[in-house]
Write an enzyme that holds these catalytic residues in place. Structure first.
Site, mmCIF file in Angstrom:
data_model
loop_
_atom_site.group_PDB
_atom_site.id
_atom_site.type_symbol
_atom_site.label_atom_id
_atom_site.label_comp_id
_atom_site.label_asym_id
_atom_site.label_seq_id
_atom_site.Cartn_x
_atom_site.Cartn_y
_atom_site.Cartn_z
ATOM 1 N N SER A 7 44.467 6.935 32.032
ATOM 2 C CA SER A 7 45.500 7.947 32.196
ATOM 3 C C SER A 7 44.874 9.320 32.498
ATOM 4 O O SER A 7 44.080 9.446 33.431
ATOM 5 C CB SER A 7 46.352 7.967 30.922
ATOM 6 O OG SER A 7 47.503 8.717 31.095
ATOM 7 N N ASP A 35 53.251 -0.758 34.481
ATOM 8 C CA ASP A 35 53.068 0.677 34.214
ATOM 9 C C ASP A 35 53.818 1.465 35.292
ATOM 10 O O ASP A 35 53.412 1.509 36.440
ATOM 11 C CB ASP A 35 51.566 1.001 34.252
ATOM 12 C CG ASP A 35 51.270 2.461 33.924
ATOM 13 O OD1 ASP A 35 52.227 3.256 33.793
ATOM 14 O OD2 ASP A 35 50.079 2.796 33.798
ATOM 15 N N HIS A 73 52.483 1.596 30.493
ATOM 16 C CA HIS A 73 51.310 2.464 30.541
ATOM 17 C C HIS A 73 50.380 2.227 29.349
ATOM 18 O O HIS A 73 49.168 2.347 29.462
ATOM 19 C CB HIS A 73 51.782 3.921 30.576
ATOM 20 C CG HIS A 73 50.683 4.909 30.810
ATOM 21 N ND1 HIS A 73 49.799 4.787 31.848
ATOM 22 C CD2 HIS A 73 50.335 6.034 30.140
ATOM 23 C CE1 HIS A 73 48.929 5.804 31.801
ATOM 24 N NE2 HIS A 73 49.239 6.560 30.781
#
Lengths: 376, 195
Positions: free
Chosen positions: A154, A320, A353
């Site tokens: 991320s 995600d 995610h």
């Protein structure tokens, strides 16, 4: 295969830096602390170091425990350890808390020596570029001229990506996981709703809530609840909670009824108790600002990534939607355009995610296989 | 694929060439070309197992579905694009051949020759062929576009593809007479007729 075990009991360290750091915003941070942890041993050639960059709410506590009965090991304990995909028997792994964080590195809740009060609203906005600069100084301090690998998921992936562009000679392998070359308008929108929740909380006091002995719990809680929704997939929420009612019947009121409400409120409350609201604001802005093409005359990602010389592993997760596989493919395309060595895997997962933190067998097998080709 | 096929393909690839291997399987061919020809390049694969095997083999691999094209690759970025034992399993046969010659100067294709006499014999006996190069039962096969060498060459002519070289093999040995009858595996090297 070696037996899988933990790095065991670990302790954070603090590095104090008195050389001023000029931030991208132009503000100068005269001195600062960085809190970090290390696992494994640095080899004699100082060539086996790995830097793990953390995401929005992460920190330096990547692996291990603080006490035998510690129920909360580091946030990537399933990935980092002896015999694990990031094998601490081979590598010297560093995790740090980024500037502006709330886990020990200098941040909004730290005392400003100039005033003797917490920085609060006076703490400057920091960017991914600033973090990389401060991480490079920590690497200098630890005597690491070049990392075997720099990685992150991320927002952490953005830091790894920036390292590869800004310090190409210092990165042999760059692992960008569940990340994106820059946020979409939708992503910025989610971040702004989260920020508005905090900024409009009456307990926020413009960021200077510390002196008033309060904290904007409601705002932070809402921000986290919203974030959580976007980190999970519709499928996993459906499987985990569905429409299950806590008491089995409708109560025709606004108290917690559905299990998903209970879960989100619990997560929000937990987060609001230990996380700093100013840090949350600042981290989301760092996400929004990151864009390697920003200062280029021709804003192409391929041109922005041209200086990178590392070998890359790019990973995304099918469910995600906050950092969707298409965004990872943009990074892959830009690397291919530059004829860089890159591998890309799209991991099938229902966890959205958050999948990059989960111990998925195939995901870990790919990480392990890739790390085995990273020389020490 | 056997060592013989690898050698045939390696023979056509210049040292240090940029190579794209579509449907690279476990990455063994790319690994071989890296070791023998010092090539650079990528494999493209769809299945998780092959992605993992390719990473283990130390080759660059991109997880992607060939049926959706090669848009991630710029035109003219490879010296050679290989499609080994995959053409017969693709739905979009013409698009992938065009894409190969868009992103690469040259293409190499290998496929099981349906015209091989043992295949013909099985059909004559009333059954779909099962052989070393077509090792699947009709009800459980990834192959959707099997063809003979004549068929493939006719399609190339139609698409403006010039065949530069052709090697035909049976059980790892080259055959040179009545190849469409005696050959089990066809290996073609081709380029765009437009140059």
């Amino acid at each position: 295969m070696q037996p899988v075990s933990s790095v065991g009991i670990v302790a954070p360290q603090t590095a104090y830096f008195d050389a001023p750091l000029t931030l991208k915003s132009g503000v100068v941070l005269p001195h600062y602390d960085l809190v970090y942890e290390t696992y494994g041993a640095l080899n004699a050639a100082r060539s086996n170091a790995i830097l793990v960059c953390h995401a929005l709410s992460g920190n330096h506590h990547v692996a291990g425990k603080y006490a035998e009965d510690d129920k909360n090991p580091g946030w990537w304990d399933n990935m980092v350890g002896p015999g694990k995909p990031i094998d601490t028997d081979r590598f010297f792994v560093i995790g740090l808390n980024n500037l502006g964080g709330c886990h020990g590195s200098t941040g909004p809740a730290s005392i400003d020596p100039a005033t003797g009060q917490p920085f609060g609203s006076r703490f400057p906005l920091v960017t991914v570029e600033d973090w990389v600069e401060s991480q490079a100084r920590l690497a200098d301090r630890l005597g690491i001229a070049q990392f075997a690998a720099i990685m992150g998921g991320s927002l952490g992936g953005m830091q790894a990506l920036h390292w590869s562009i800004h310090y190409p000679a210092r990165v042999r392998h760059c692992l960008v996981i569940a990340s994106a070359p820059k946020l979409t308008a939708q992503n910025i929108a989610f971040n702004d709703v989260a920020r508005q929740a905090i900024l409009t909380d009456p307990e926020f006091h413009g960021g200077d809530f510390y002196a008033r002995n309060t904290r904007p719990r409601r705002g932070l809680r809402l921000a986290r609840m919203l974030g959580h929704i976007t980190y999970l997939s519709d499928d996993v929420m459906g499987t985990k909670f569905g429409r299950v009612l806590r008491s089995g019947v409708f109560n025709y009121g606004y108290d917690v009824e559905f299990e998903i409400e209970s879960y989100l409120r619990y997560q929000g409350d937990k987060f609001a108790e230990h996380f700093d609201a100013n840090t949350y604001l600042l981290m989301t802005k760092a996400l929004d600002y990151f864009d390697p093409t920003h200062h280029h005359a021709q804003p192409s990602l391929a041109a922005a990534l041209a200086p990178a010389t590392a070998d890359f592993l790019v990973l995304s997760f099918t469910s995600d939607w906050r950092f969707a596989p298409e965004r990872s493919r943009e990074i892959v395309k830009a690397l291919l355009d530059n004829a860089r060595r890159v591998s890309y895997a799209e991991i099938t997962s229902g966890h959205g995610h958050d999948a990059f933190l989960m111990p998925d067998a195939h995901y870990h097998a790919v990480m392990r296989a890739y790390m085995e080709r990273v020389s020490t | 694929m056997t060592r013989h096929d690898f050698q045939t393909i390696a023979h056509w690839i210049k040292p240090a060439a940029r190579v794209l291997d579509l449907g690279c399987g476990d990455g063994a061919l790319l690994r071989y070309l890296q070791d023998e020809r010092q090539i650079t390049g990528y494999g493209v694969e769809l299945t998780d197992a092959n992605i993992l095997a390719s990473v283990k083999n130390g080759v660059n691999v991109i997880q992607s579905d060939l049926e959706t094209g090669l848009s991630v690759f710029e035109s003219g970025s490879f010296d050679c694009v290989i499609l080994s034992q995959t053409l017969q399993a693709m739905r979009h046969t013409e698009p992938i051949l065009r894409e190969m010659l868009r992103v690469g100067r040259e293409g190499i294709v290998t496929f099981p020759n349906f015209g091989y006499w043992k295949n013909r014999l099985q059909v004559l006996r009333g059954h779909m062929p099962v052989s070393d190069d077509i090792p699947y039962q009709w009800y459980d096969t990834p192959n959707v576009h099997l063809c003979t060498m004549h068929d493939f060459e006719a399609l190339c002519a139609q698409l403006g593809i010039r065949i530069r070289e052709r090697v035909v093999m049976t059980a790892g040995r080259q055959v040179s007479y009545l190849q469409n009858l005696t050959g089990s595996l066809a290996v073609y090297r081709f380029e765009s007729a437009a140059g």
